[in-house]
Design a protein around this motif. Structure first.
Motif, PDB file in Angstrom:
ATOM      1  N   ALA A   6     106.131  48.710  31.660  1.00 56.37           N
ATOM      2  CA  ALA A   6     107.021  48.700  30.504  1.00 56.37           C
ATOM      3  C   ALA A   6     106.573  47.683  29.463  1.00 56.37           C
ATOM      4  O   ALA A   6     106.577  47.955  28.255  1.00 56.37           O
ATOM      5  CB  ALA A   6     108.448  48.420  30.952  1.00 56.37           C
ATOM      6  N   ALA A   7     106.155  46.498  29.934  1.00 58.80           N
ATOM      7  CA  ALA A   7     105.700  45.464  29.009  1.00 58.80           C
ATOM      8  C   ALA A   7     104.405  45.871  28.321  1.00 58.80           C
ATOM      9  O   ALA A   7     104.219  45.645  27.118  1.00 58.80           O
ATOM     10  CB  ALA A   7     105.520  44.143  29.756  1.00 58.80           C
ATOM     11  N   ALA A   8     103.499  46.483  29.074  1.00 61.16           N
ATOM     12  CA  ALA A   8     102.228  46.927  28.490  1.00 61.16           C
ATOM     13  C   ALA A   8     102.455  48.007  27.442  1.00 61.16           C
ATOM     14  O   ALA A   8     101.808  48.016  26.382  1.00 61.16           O
ATOM     15  CB  ALA A   8     101.307  47.447  29.591  1.00 61.16           C
ATOM     16  N   GLU A   9     103.372  48.916  27.718  1.00 58.66           N
ATOM     17  CA  GLU A   9     103.654  49.975  26.746  1.00 58.66           C
ATOM     18  C   GLU A   9     104.271  49.405  25.475  1.00 58.66           C
ATOM     19  O   GLU A   9     104.012  49.911  24.381  1.00 58.66           O
ATOM     20  CB  GLU A   9     104.548  51.027  27.393  1.00 58.66           C
ATOM     21  N   ARG A  10     105.090  48.346  25.608  1.00 56.10           N
ATOM     22  CA  ARG A  10     105.624  47.686  24.412  1.00 56.10           C
ATOM     23  C   ARG A  10     104.482  47.074  23.598  1.00 56.10           C
ATOM     24  O   ARG A  10     104.462  47.175  22.359  1.00 56.10           O
ATOM     25  CB  ARG A  10     106.617  46.598  24.810  1.00 56.10           C
ATOM     26  N   ARG A 217     114.476  45.290  31.685  1.00 57.06           N
ATOM     27  CA  ARG A 217     114.420  44.646  30.376  1.00 57.06           C
ATOM     28  C   ARG A 217     112.989  44.281  29.994  1.00 57.06           C
ATOM     29  O   ARG A 217     112.157  44.017  30.859  1.00 57.06           O
ATOM     30  CB  ARG A 217     115.254  43.364  30.364  1.00 57.06           C
ATOM     31  N   VAL A 218     112.732  44.264  28.695  1.00 60.63           N
ATOM     32  CA  VAL A 218     111.454  43.783  28.162  1.00 60.63           C
ATOM     33  C   VAL A 218     111.764  42.740  27.102  1.00 60.63           C
ATOM     34  O   VAL A 218     112.465  43.015  26.124  1.00 60.63           O
ATOM     35  CB  VAL A 218     110.619  44.928  27.555  1.00 60.63           C
ATOM     36  N   GLU A 219     111.275  41.528  27.321  1.00 63.06           N
ATOM     37  CA  GLU A 219     111.455  40.444  26.358  1.00 63.06           C
ATOM     38  C   GLU A 219     110.200  40.327  25.512  1.00 63.06           C
ATOM     39  O   GLU A 219     109.087  40.288  26.030  1.00 63.06           O
ATOM     40  CB  GLU A 219     111.716  39.131  27.090  1.00 63.06           C
ATOM     41  N   ASP A 220     110.399  40.270  24.205  1.00 59.08           N
ATOM     42  CA  ASP A 220     109.295  40.293  23.253  1.00 59.08           C
ATOM     43  C   ASP A 220     109.376  39.027  22.405  1.00 59.08           C
ATOM     44  O   ASP A 220     110.240  38.897  21.545  1.00 59.08           O
ATOM     45  CB  ASP A 220     109.419  41.549  22.388  1.00 59.08           C
ATOM     46  N   ARG A 221     108.487  38.079  22.664  1.00 61.55           N
ATOM     47  CA  ARG A 221     108.497  36.803  21.941  1.00 61.55           C
ATOM     48  C   ARG A 221     107.345  36.745  20.949  1.00 61.55           C
ATOM     49  O   ARG A 221     106.179  36.859  21.319  1.00 61.55           O
ATOM     50  CB  ARG A 221     108.353  35.630  22.914  1.00 61.55           C
ATOM     51  N   TRP A 222     107.651  36.548  19.684  1.00 63.69           N
ATOM     52  CA  TRP A 222     106.628  36.319  18.665  1.00 63.69           C
ATOM     53  C   TRP A 222     106.376  34.821  18.558  1.00 63.69           C
ATOM     54  O   TRP A 222     107.312  34.038  18.394  1.00 63.69           O
ATOM     55  CB  TRP A 222     107.044  36.889  17.325  1.00 63.69           C
ATOM     56  N   LEU A 223     105.143  34.406  18.683  1.00 62.47           N
ATOM     57  CA  LEU A 223     104.773  32.995  18.637  1.00 62.47           C
ATOM     58  C   LEU A 223     103.861  32.785  17.445  1.00 62.47           C
ATOM     59  O   LEU A 223     102.802  33.392  17.335  1.00 62.47           O
ATOM     60  CB  LEU A 223     104.047  32.599  19.933  1.00 62.47           C
ATOM     61  N   GLN A 224     104.264  31.924  16.548  1.00 64.66           N
ATOM     62  CA  GLN A 224     103.472  31.686  15.352  1.00 64.66           C
ATOM     63  C   GLN A 224     102.144  31.033  15.716  1.00 64.66           C
ATOM     64  O   GLN A 224     102.096  30.096  16.489  1.00 64.66           O
ATOM     65  CB  GLN A 224     104.242  30.785  14.371  1.00 64.66           C
TER      66      GLN A 224
END
Length: 225
Positions: A6-10, A217-224
């Motif tokens: 699931a995470a890879a597909e995201r 669940r899939v958690e998606d964190r954007w890191l600057q």
């Protein structure tokens, strides 16, 4: 397995037409490669570079076009897994033995997306042995220098023989237990002759961290960066 998938597909959802994509190595990266292959079959137009012979072969089987590094001016995004991730998004990578090539791709990418399941999240790096790619020449001497940094270090074996990377090097797996200061250890390893690359991937290298959980669940964190 489903959490990784699931995470890879995201992660693959961030790949768009015309991109040059770096392909990681390992079980999580394989899910991303398969998902990219499905996208290509549906009309997604991309080119890729791979961090290992195994990933390149899987990509070709999935119908993904592999391009030559000499023709590249950029890598838009690299998708890869990790063996451990701490709260600051520092990583240990290299369980698959492709750490040198993985780091080259990550460093030269506009975005580096790391995909893991929740089991890879740790408070402090070091429970997973830190892979260090070393030159075969005088490997025993390099191993002793690694041990002087406070770890139990051993040359990785596979199938009863020394594991050899795609770069014809060896991998020393270094068990520190706790890596209290990843930055300090990184600098110490970088100074050792015979060390070709290390499995510490320190921030701000990671652009996005995607975590798959067992509950779906899939958690998606954007890191600057």
């Amino acid at each position: 397995m489903e959490a990784k998938r699931a995470a890879a597909e995201r992660a693959v959802s961030y790949v768009t037409d015309g991109m040059v994509v770096g392909l990681g190595t390992g079980s999580t990266a394989n899910w991303a490669i398969r998902a990219l292959g499905e996208g290509v079959k549906a009309g997604l137009r991309i080119k890729a570079v791979a961090s290992s012979v195994a990933s390149e072969q899987l990509a070709l089987e999935a119908g993904i076009a592999i391009t030559d590094f000499s023709a590249l001016s950029r890598i838009d995004v690299t998708i890869d897994g990790a063996d451990e991730v701490d709260p600051e998004a520092n990583l240990i990578k290299g369980g698959s033995g492709a750490l040198l090539r993985e780091k080259i791709l990550a460093y030269n990418s506009r975005q580096f997306i790391v995909v893991v399941d929740e089991a890879k999240l740790v408070d402090t790096l070091g429970k997973f042995p830190l892979p260090v790619e070393i030159a075969p020449f005088a490997a025993a001497l390099t191993l002793r220098q690694l041990q002087r940094l406070g770890c139990q270090a051993s040359i990785r074996h596979q199938g009863g023989e020394r594991f050899v990377t795609d770069n014809a090097n060896l991998v020393a797996d270094c068990s520190f237990g706790i890596i209290a200061s990843p930055g300090k250890l990184y600098e110490q390893l970088a100074l050792l002759p015979g060390v070709m690359e290390q499995g510490l991937f320190l921030q701000p290298m990671v652009s996005r961290l995607i975590i798959g959980y067992l509950d779906g669940r899939v958690e998606d964190r954007w890191l600057q960066r």
